[in-house]
Design an enzyme around this catalytic site. Structure first.
Site, PDB file in Angstrom:
ATOM      1  N   GLY A  85      76.604  58.395  38.863  1.00 40.40           N
ATOM      2  CA  GLY A  85      75.346  57.760  39.271  1.00 40.40           C
ATOM      3  C   GLY A  85      75.386  56.260  39.070  1.00 40.40           C
ATOM      4  N   GLY A 128      73.134  53.056  40.700  1.00 42.58           N
ATOM      5  CA  GLY A 128      71.698  52.877  40.493  1.00 42.58           C
ATOM      6  C   GLY A 128      71.345  51.664  39.653  1.00 42.58           C
ATOM      7  N   GLN A 129      70.085  51.659  39.169  1.00 44.85           N
ATOM      8  CA  GLN A 129      69.544  50.496  38.456  1.00 44.85           C
ATOM      9  C   GLN A 129      70.345  50.189  37.186  1.00 44.85           C
ATOM     10  OE1 GLN A 129      65.649  51.064  36.738  1.00 44.85           O
ATOM     11  NE2 GLN A 129      65.252  48.873  36.554  1.00 44.85           N
ATOM     12  N   ASP A 171      79.383  57.687  42.595  1.00 41.50           N
ATOM     13  CA  ASP A 171      78.013  57.918  43.055  1.00 41.50           C
ATOM     14  C   ASP A 171      78.104  58.633  44.402  1.00 41.50           C
ATOM     15  OD1 ASP A 171      75.153  56.120  42.234  1.00 41.50           O
ATOM     16  OD2 ASP A 171      75.159  57.399  43.997  1.00 41.50           O
ATOM     17  N   ASP A 196      79.602  63.759  44.321  1.00 36.32           N
ATOM     18  CA  ASP A 196      78.324  64.472  44.232  1.00 36.32           C
ATOM     19  C   ASP A 196      78.396  65.352  42.985  1.00 36.32           C
ATOM     20  OD1 ASP A 196      76.194  66.195  44.445  1.00 36.32           O
ATOM     21  OD2 ASP A 196      76.510  66.656  46.562  1.00 36.32           O
ATOM     22  N   TYR A 207      61.669  66.520  36.359  1.00 40.65           N
ATOM     23  CA  TYR A 207      62.575  65.546  35.729  1.00 40.65           C
ATOM     24  C   TYR A 207      62.628  65.774  34.212  1.00 40.65           C
ATOM     25  CZ  TYR A 207      64.110  60.805  34.309  1.00 40.65           C
ATOM     26  OH  TYR A 207      64.755  59.725  33.754  1.00 40.65           O
ATOM     27  N   LYS A 264      65.759  67.168  31.879  1.00 40.48           N
ATOM     28  CA  LYS A 264      66.323  66.297  30.838  1.00 40.48           C
ATOM     29  C   LYS A 264      66.300  66.989  29.475  1.00 40.48           C
ATOM     30  CE  LYS A 264      67.576  62.482  33.001  1.00 40.48           C
ATOM     31  NZ  LYS A 264      68.910  61.857  32.895  1.00 40.48           N
TER      32      LYS A 264
HETATM   33  N1  LIG Z   1      65.506  53.435  34.862  1.00 37.54           N
HETATM   34  C1  LIG Z   1      64.766  53.938  33.892  1.00 37.54           C
HETATM   35  O1  LIG Z   1      63.698  53.422  33.595  1.00 37.54           O
HETATM   36  C2  LIG Z   1      65.250  55.132  33.122  1.00 37.54           C
HETATM   37  C3  LIG Z   1      64.493  55.568  32.030  1.00 37.54           C
HETATM   38  C4  LIG Z   1      64.910  56.688  31.320  1.00 37.54           C
HETATM   39  C5  LIG Z   1      66.094  57.319  31.670  1.00 37.54           C
HETATM   40  N2  LIG Z   1      66.818  56.889  32.738  1.00 37.54           N
HETATM   41  C6  LIG Z   1      68.029  57.636  33.094  1.00 37.54           C
HETATM   42  O2  LIG Z   1      69.123  56.765  33.286  1.00 37.54           O
HETATM   43  C7  LIG Z   1      69.970  57.265  34.316  1.00 37.54           C
HETATM   44  C8  LIG Z   1      70.193  56.201  35.373  1.00 37.54           C
HETATM   45  O3  LIG Z   1      68.931  55.786  35.856  1.00 37.54           O
HETATM   46  P1  LIG Z   1      68.748  54.643  36.951  1.00 37.54           P
HETATM   47  O4  LIG Z   1      67.511  53.943  36.631  1.00 37.54           O
HETATM   48  O5  LIG Z   1      70.005  53.884  37.126  1.00 37.54           O
HETATM   49  O6  LIG Z   1      68.447  55.579  38.215  1.00 37.54           O
HETATM   50  P2  LIG Z   1      68.703  55.288  39.764  1.00 37.54           P
HETATM   51  O7  LIG Z   1      67.859  56.243  40.537  1.00 37.54           O
HETATM   52  O8  LIG Z   1      68.608  53.830  40.044  1.00 37.54           O
HETATM   53  O9  LIG Z   1      70.230  55.724  39.889  1.00 37.54           O
HETATM   54  C9  LIG Z   1      70.634  57.069  39.871  1.00 37.54           C
HETATM   55  C10 LIG Z   1      71.869  57.189  40.743  1.00 37.54           C
HETATM   56  O10 LIG Z   1      72.217  58.574  40.817  1.00 37.54           O
HETATM   57  C11 LIG Z   1      72.728  58.775  42.110  1.00 37.54           C
HETATM   58  N3  LIG Z   1      72.696  60.190  42.489  1.00 37.54           N
HETATM   59  C12 LIG Z   1      71.649  60.920  42.946  1.00 37.54           C
HETATM   60  N4  LIG Z   1      72.039  62.170  43.247  1.00 37.54           N
HETATM   61  C13 LIG Z   1      73.362  62.230  42.975  1.00 37.54           C
HETATM   62  C14 LIG Z   1      74.351  63.249  43.073  1.00 37.54           C
HETATM   63  N5  LIG Z   1      74.051  64.475  43.545  1.00 37.54           N
HETATM   64  N6  LIG Z   1      75.613  62.957  42.687  1.00 37.54           N
HETATM   65  C15 LIG Z   1      75.943  61.732  42.234  1.00 37.54           C
HETATM   66  N7  LIG Z   1      75.058  60.718  42.125  1.00 37.54           N
HETATM   67  C16 LIG Z   1      73.785  60.981  42.494  1.00 37.54           C
HETATM   68  C17 LIG Z   1      71.870  57.927  43.031  1.00 37.54           C
HETATM   69  O11 LIG Z   1      72.564  57.661  44.253  1.00 37.54           O
HETATM   70  C18 LIG Z   1      71.637  56.701  42.180  1.00 37.54           C
HETATM   71  O12 LIG Z   1      72.563  55.664  42.493  1.00 37.54           O
HETATM   72  C19 LIG Z   1      69.300  58.527  34.843  1.00 37.54           C
HETATM   73  O13 LIG Z   1      69.909  59.652  34.240  1.00 37.54           O
HETATM   74  C20 LIG Z   1      67.875  58.396  34.387  1.00 37.54           C
HETATM   75  O14 LIG Z   1      67.289  59.645  34.192  1.00 37.54           O
HETATM   76  C21 LIG Z   1      66.417  55.810  33.466  1.00 37.54           C
END
Ligand SMILES: NC(=O)c1ccc[n+]([C@@H]2O[C@H](COP(=O)([O-])OP(=O)(O)OC[C@H]3O[C@@H](n4cnc5c(N)ncnc54)[C@H](O)[C@@H]3O)[C@@H](O)[C@H]2O)c1
Length: 319
Positions: free
Chosen positions: A7, A10-11, A31, A49, A138, A142
């Site tokens: 993943g 992502g952010q 990703d 995936d 979600y 988790k």
């Molecule tokens: N951003 C927050 O505020 C926050 C807070 C608590 C926990 N988290 C956790 O941190 C982690 C990363 O969060 P983020 O903010 O970067 O989220 P995000 O949504 O920006 O990134 C998640 C990534 O997962 C990828 N993804 C989705 N389905 C997929 C699959 N089947 N196979 C492979 N990749 C896949 C998406 O393409 C995306 O790039 C997550 O596990 C999230 O639960 C984030």
């Protein structure tokens, strides 16, 4: 050390990869999506995936990293629109990554959990060990990920560690979390001088600035195992109300107009989350301490958002 990130597009992923490379690690990203343009082209990138067990095991067998950061997930707000896919990605995906680590002797897995594991009716400041009764898919997945990882540690000796993140804020487009209103105050504030938040002004949840979150992921992973009394840790930074965030934004963007129009679905999720986290275990076991409070974040973030939008005007629109 070789580190593998799921993943990673992502952010959190891009910032984490850059920080790990600065510490000298050999980092491979993966990703569903292609490598984000903000990452250098020499970052090795794999299309993966996580719901595909064979592909996950095959790639980990080939790369044999010493550490995996498992970030792939569908976040809270988007997860309520597509709960079935959220189950597949968050629940089956996490199981697939755990199994691949077991099969191929990957020693350490770092998990990103969340305040969404908690449900309503908890104390004002929530400690690590309380009943976990989340109301979203979600949150449910988790909680299961936390418990599965603890099982793999007990049963198979996997070094499983993770943090429960508050809502994270950075100068990049977030992936559909329910805390996104906080970031949009900054991004739309810079872009168009106004933002209508989808929550009430008195909404209060724990938040954190991304550099602190990235440091937490690296420091927890590097902590001596003997110092850790548990697998999963609450970590906290600050817990402002939405109107306090708006006031802070106004100090850096004079004249910004932030209004509130609560969206029932997302407000219900926000109201089910803790208002603050008790992170004493993380402080004691691995020295966790945030460096940014709300004012420091605002001072650092606004120039970054301005700079990003000057370079790429559409970078933070489209929510
Ligand atoms: N951003 C927050 O505020 C926050 C807070 C608590 C926990 N988290 C956790 O941190 C982690 C990363 O969060 P983020 O903010 O970067 O989220 P995000 O949504 O920006 O990134 C998640 C990534 O997962 C990828 N993804 C989705 N389905 C997929 C699959 N089947 N196979 C492979 N990749 C896949 C998406 O393409 C995306 O790039 C997550 O596990 C999230 O639960 C984030």
């Amino acid at each position: 050390m070789r580190i593998f990130v799921t993943g990673a597009g992502g952010q959190i992923g891009s910032d984490l990869i850059m920080a790990l490379r600065e510490r000298g690690h050999d980092v491979h990203g993966s990703d569903l999506a292609p490598r984000p343009s903000r990452l250098p082209e020499d970052v090795p990138w794999h299309r993966l995936d996580v719901t595909d067990a064979v592909a996950v095991a095959g790639l980990l067998e080939q790369l044999r990293p010493q550490r995996v950061y498992h970030l792939a997930a569908i976040l809270s707000a988007r997860g309520e629109q597509i709960p079935q896919t959220t189950y597949a990605v968050n629940q089956t995906g996490t199981y697939n990554v755990l199994e691949a680590c077991r099969l191929h002797g990957i020693p350490q897995l770092i998990f990103t959990s969340t305040i969404a594991v908690f449900g309503p009716g908890l104390p004002e400041s929530v400690p690590d060990d309380v009943p976990l009764r989340p109301t979203t898919m979600y949150g449910v997945t988790k909680v299961a990920g936390e418990l599965l990882g603890e099982y793999y540690q007990r049963r198979f000796g996997l070094d499983f560690r993770g943090v429960r993140f508050p809502g994270l804020i950075s100068a990049s487009l977030p992936g559909g979390g329910t805390s996104d209103y906080a970031l949009f105050m900054y991004t739309d504030g810079v872009r168009v001088g106004a933002y209508e938040a989808f929550c009430r002004a008195d909404t209060r949840i724990p938040l954190m600035y991304m550099p602190d979150g990235i440091r937490a992921l690296m420091d927890l992973a590097d902590a001596p195992k003997a110092d850790l009394r548990r697998c999963i840790y609450n970590i906290a930074a600050f817990s402002p109300t939405a109107s306090e965030i708006a006031a802070s934004v106004a100090t850096a963007i004079p004249g910004v107009r932030i209004t509130f129009a609560s969206d029932p679905a997302r407000q219900a999720i926000l109201d089910s989350w803790p208002r603050a986290l008790d992170d004493r275990n993380a402080q004691q076991d691995w020295g966790w301490k945030p460096t940014f409070d709300l004012a420091a974040m605002t001072a650092d973030l606004v120039p970054r958002v301005r700079e990003l939008l000057a370079r790429t005007p559409d970078a933070l629109s489209g929510h």
